[in-house]
Design a protein around this motif. Structure first.
Motif, mmCIF file in Angstrom:
data_model
loop_
_atom_site.group_PDB
_atom_site.id
_atom_site.type_symbol
_atom_site.label_atom_id
_atom_site.label_comp_id
_atom_site.label_asym_id
_atom_site.label_seq_id
_atom_site.Cartn_x
_atom_site.Cartn_y
_atom_site.Cartn_z
ATOM 1 N N GLY A 17 0.928 -1.494 0.159
ATOM 2 C CA GLY A 17 0.187 0.255 -0.424
ATOM 3 C C GLY A 17 1.013 1.207 0.185
ATOM 4 O O GLY A 17 2.536 1.153 0.254
ATOM 5 N N GLY A 18 0.300 2.399 -0.205
ATOM 6 C CA GLY A 18 0.900 4.006 -0.610
ATOM 7 C C GLY A 18 1.474 3.758 -2.395
ATOM 8 O O GLY A 18 1.409 3.113 -2.816
ATOM 9 N N THR A 19 2.271 5.270 -1.944
ATOM 10 C CA THR A 19 1.768 5.603 -2.798
ATOM 11 C C THR A 19 3.557 6.540 -2.252
ATOM 12 O O THR A 19 4.148 7.181 -1.590
ATOM 13 N N LEU A 20 4.356 6.498 -3.564
ATOM 14 C CA LEU A 20 6.040 7.160 -4.108
ATOM 15 C C LEU A 20 5.685 9.410 -2.982
ATOM 16 O O LEU A 20 4.344 9.610 -4.164
ATOM 17 N N ALA A 21 6.254 9.739 -2.810
ATOM 18 C CA ALA A 21 6.437 10.891 -2.651
ATOM 19 C C ALA A 21 6.168 11.878 -4.047
ATOM 20 O O ALA A 21 7.340 10.995 -5.253
ATOM 21 N N THR A 22 5.839 12.771 -5.085
ATOM 22 C CA THR A 22 5.908 13.340 -5.924
ATOM 23 C C THR A 22 6.207 14.624 -5.908
ATOM 24 O O THR A 22 6.097 15.466 -7.373
ATOM 25 N N TYR A 23 6.222 14.969 -5.072
ATOM 26 C CA TYR A 23 6.297 16.662 -4.933
ATOM 27 C C TYR A 23 7.357 17.237 -5.623
ATOM 28 O O TYR A 23 8.147 17.726 -5.539
ATOM 29 N N ILE A 24 8.802 16.159 -5.225
ATOM 30 C CA ILE A 24 9.848 16.536 -5.348
ATOM 31 C C ILE A 24 10.436 15.164 -6.441
ATOM 32 O O ILE A 24 10.897 14.186 -6.330
ATOM 33 N N PRO A 25 10.573 15.321 -7.653
ATOM 34 C CA PRO A 25 10.592 14.664 -8.936
ATOM 35 C C PRO A 25 10.794 13.755 -8.692
ATOM 36 O O PRO A 25 11.058 12.476 -9.204
ATOM 37 N N GLU A 26 12.214 13.706 -8.209
ATOM 38 C CA GLU A 26 13.206 13.099 -8.274
ATOM 39 C C GLU A 26 12.707 12.085 -7.272
ATOM 40 O O GLU A 26 13.703 11.043 -7.601
ATOM 41 N N GLN A 266 17.634 2.099 25.783
ATOM 42 C CA GLN A 266 18.175 1.452 24.543
ATOM 43 C C GLN A 266 18.492 1.323 23.436
ATOM 44 O O GLN A 266 19.519 -0.026 23.000
ATOM 45 N N PHE A 267 17.149 1.696 22.523
ATOM 46 C CA PHE A 267 17.761 1.197 21.289
ATOM 47 C C PHE A 267 17.620 2.215 20.195
ATOM 48 O O PHE A 267 17.068 3.510 20.099
ATOM 49 N N GLY A 268 18.005 3.035 19.530
ATOM 50 C CA GLY A 268 17.848 3.150 18.038
ATOM 51 C C GLY A 268 18.022 2.228 16.571
ATOM 52 O O GLY A 268 17.777 1.519 16.109
ATOM 53 N N ILE A 269 15.969 3.610 15.835
ATOM 54 C CA ILE A 269 15.213 2.688 14.874
ATOM 55 C C ILE A 269 15.856 3.265 13.632
ATOM 56 O O ILE A 269 15.597 3.884 13.824
ATOM 57 N N GLY A 270 15.934 2.449 12.612
ATOM 58 C CA GLY A 270 16.063 3.399 11.208
ATOM 59 C C GLY A 270 15.308 2.322 10.792
ATOM 60 O O GLY A 270 15.657 1.106 10.183
ATOM 61 N N LEU A 271 14.306 2.569 9.975
ATOM 62 C CA LEU A 271 13.534 2.432 8.231
ATOM 63 C C LEU A 271 13.090 2.657 7.730
ATOM 64 O O LEU A 271 13.176 4.148 7.372
ATOM 65 N N PHE A 272 13.466 1.989 6.173
ATOM 66 C CA PHE A 272 12.893 2.683 5.044
ATOM 67 C C PHE A 272 12.198 1.664 4.384
ATOM 68 O O PHE A 272 12.830 0.939 4.358
ATOM 69 N N SER A 273 11.260 1.878 3.676
ATOM 70 C CA SER A 273 10.355 1.505 2.831
ATOM 71 C C SER A 273 9.957 3.203 2.125
ATOM 72 O O SER A 273 8.995 3.940 2.304
ATOM 73 N N PRO A 274 9.935 3.254 0.533
ATOM 74 C CA PRO A 274 9.237 4.791 -0.060
ATOM 75 C C PRO A 274 7.967 4.546 -0.401
ATOM 76 O O PRO A 274 7.664 5.689 -0.104
#
Lengths: 301, 301, 301, 301
Positions: A17-26, A266-274
């Motif tokens: 689900g979801g869509t890519l950001a479009t307001y910055i074309p790149e 405790q922790f640091g968390i990094g997540l990435f999915s566009p």
């Protein structure tokens, strides 16, 4: 821990689900299937799964770390006199300036972040940007590079940020040239980091400002505490309250699909999915945050 | 601990700033010099100093505890569908209803509290109020009484709350009669408790919903967690962000001069001093909270 | 003239767009096909076509005439100190009160009309309503009756108006009891008039306050002038500017499907057709106004 | 008539209230004692008193005449689709853009005027400005010059207008470059005219678009009518309603101290006196307008 992350990664791959950001074309050119997770512990270890080594531009994830730089440079009271600390209940690009003074409501919305960037010590925009890049690199424990293509794309499409900056300058809140302030701001947004980097940056905040891998004291302990408080109250824009309710962690999301979240001590968390939800938060990132918070009982309360 | 509280009490006695609330006439008759502090630990002990045994009306301090009752009665999703969880960035009596639905922004502002009260299970307003009184009494560990004089005063001066209720009813958000909803709400505000009581109520939230003195499980653990998250994001109205930054504790203040603050897993704090700052928070209560948070390193982050 | 009205009536019969008002249930029971037009000249003649003799409740059309009563009773400055004269750019039921004072923006929105009604001289609500009924009857040149069924329906569904009144009372703007103010207001809204009556009421304003049929001086000339100015700037709610641009006449519409329009020094116009556009204005009434203004070159400019 | 103007001029000389505009530094250098009045009749005569031959920059007085140009170039519907016609109830520099589209509320506030200027036909900003200068010169009946010093001052201090333009461009409402749009807009504001010129410009609107001195048809009759309607509903910003109530004439004021007012079919009025009230209107100009409207019974209603 690593196994748990891999399992979580696999279980969320079917979420498309979801869509890519479009307001910055790149940003619309990125592979939407990317999904990386990383968790850094305070002993310096980093657990990762999926595309945790794929770089993406930090965008708004840069905001708390630049705020940390400004707090360390000027002190809490001086920064608060220029940028508020209240959630505005509004979207990331809201025109939420204090009537009369033009003071932006908090450093996590664009207006406040642009102003915060202008507060960082430095002789001119180039020096200021290098100081910011050095700081974010110290948080990450390695030198962060700039995505020139995304930067060029931001410069072309940043009219709303230009408007915010002119409004603040007109009110006397922003005291440098608009073009200089935006130049530095757009550059910090275009810095590249991986989910692993972001996890280490988060762990540095969780660890009182000391990078758990390099042992460098990037910012003083109280600064880390103040940054986390701002992330808790204002980090997730108009969804900040529900985030604190359901996930219970200081966090910040970026329009490129990253999320940084911190479990203090405790922790640091990094997540990435566009792919993003309607609020501009990574769909898989939000889902993963909830599972992690529950699984490891990270809720602050 | 008790000595520390006494010392803190004495050190703040010279602070005579602020003014009594005047919008409910009966509240203006209280002795402005009163000052009580109490701290309840999870082993059931209560430390106190000053006028910690003087009863005052709970006013808005009742809100998180009635929210706990509604959450336990209906479940999180059902409650969220009727009352939001977002800080509005506005004052306690703001008209912050979601356009279209009339859903109030959160249960800590008056509109949201009135609606939350209407959600508590009960056959008619009398039964609903008794259920609320029973719940708050269970949080406190003793039967709480009603201040009839303050109640009468609230009924006379509650026009803004009536307006909020009619707006919500008009939008379909409030589904019972306005008079019934307000009658119960004004009653919960007029319940009497001491700083010691409030400390125990807070400790019950800190203890996962179990009263540390009576051992009664007043609400389930997740409910306590959710209430604390709401207090953290929305408890101190338009100053919620700065409170989280500086004090770092879930809290709620009331216009009669009380403050409830919670250190999850550690303490419950009850403060009472009637002189208020311009935001409507007890001047000495805010000062004492800051000192306590720093002294005992209670900041959440 | 009469032939022109009949021709206009017939040409618009095929216009069946719009929907009946539903927020007062009783209004939804009217025959949607009704369509009446009337034009009163300053020599006392009334030209009519279609259902110009079918009574309907005045609703918001009562507002300018009650404002005239208040102006005549108290004088312009006294009234302006209590109700503003500025278009709010908002819908008819907007919460547009001046911050601090609670003064409503103008007498043509509901809040301002409720307050204006409370300003009319009279010993208690019954006397005040009779004075209002007498005034509106003098404008029409005959005794206006009350629609008890619509009145009962308004009383049941007036929660938003109750909210507005409580907000104004809380701010000190409304100085009588909310129930009394609303009782009179709902009654004035439920007064019955025909399109012919409304045309005569309008002609009385066009004629400097003197009823052209009865020759009675209902209000002084300057009062009529001031009422017309308010109708020009604020009469058509959030469409007032475009109305003045396209039609160019002081006017006021009501949710029951009536429109009153005035060509100063020339004509009074009464229109009635119950189907409304999204702004709450009679579809055929708006169309007929445009044609009349163009045909007889009535545009003020 | 000339004697009446002289008498009015002399009677208001003792009125020394108000302050010079300061937000454009160059405007603060004008002689505050200047006071000119002029009235142009439709037979081409101009009556004047005081400093009616002293040039001042038109500032916002240019707005209705540029709106006339755009209406004549594109037609009413095309212009309305880009700039609204509703009073916003807000100040001249308000951010009153339609949510979603960014369409400004009306052509008399800065945002709407900047957009209107961008609609004027012309190949590039230089040609567009010359077309505007030609139009305003035709309204005045003589070639209007540019005040280069004021223009330079506007360019330096126009940050709020830049912000408005960037917001509109971001929303897709403004379709040319921000710098080009503002360049033309600042130039039209810096055109120089005298009170006598302004009276003739007003008389051209009063005369259906035909300059009563040169007999040139500057804009078609319906365009003049539409411009006057906009001046009546939106010309005096947040005081438009009270102006229509008390003075009853379509008008527009400028921050340099000028006022243009029109009595349709009768007169054009030009006033100039640099000291402004808190709303930014010339103190003597407002006073003179009221006296003239009353003396010659010019109230539209």
């Amino acid at each position: 821990m690593s196994a748990a992350l891999r399992e979580l990664h696999d279980s969320l791959l079917s979420e498309e689900g979801g869509t890519l950001a479009t307001y910055i074309p790149e940003l619309a050119r990125v592979d939407p299937a990317l999904f990386g997770l990383a968790l850094a512990t305070l002993d310096g270890r980093v657990h990762a799964a999926g595309d945790a080594d794929v770089p993406f531009t930090l965008q708004s994830i840069s905001k708390p770390f630049v705020y940390a730089r400004a707090l360390a440079d000027l002190g809490l009271e001086a920064v608060l006199s220029r940028v508020g600390a209240e959630p505005s209940g509004e979207a990331f690009n809201a025109i939420s300036l204090e009537p009369g003074t033009g003071r932006p409501s908090n450093p996590m919305v664009n207006a406040g972040a642009i102003l915060t960037t202008s507060l960082v010590s430095g002789d001119g925009p180039a020096a200021r940007f290098e100081r910011i890049r050095d700081t974010l690199s110290a948080f990450a424990g390695r030198r962060l590079e700039l995505d020139e293509a995304v930067l060029a794309s931001e410069l072309e499409t940043g009219d709303r940020n230009r408007a915010l900056a002119y409004l603040m300058r007109n009110a006397g809140a922003l005291r440098c040239e608009v073009d200089e302030a935006l130049d530095v701001y757009f550059r910090q947004c275009a810095l590249l980091a991986t989910a692993e980097d972001v996890a280490v940056m988060a762990a540095t905040l969780a660890n009182g400002g000391v990078n758990p891998r390099t042992k460098e004291a990037v910012v003083p302990g109280p600064v880390a505490e103040h940054v986390l408080a701002l992330m808790a109250s204002c980090g997730m824009y108009d969804g900040a309250g529900e985030w604190l309710l359901r996930v219970g962690l200081p966090a910040k999301s970026g329009v490129s699909g990253g999320i940084v979240a911190v479990s203090p001590g405790q922790f640091g968390i990094g997540l990435f999915s566009p792919r993003l939800d309607v609020r501009g938060n990574s769909v898989r990132g939000v889902a993963a945050s909830r599972v992690l918070a529950e699984r490891f009982q990270l809720h602050l309360m």
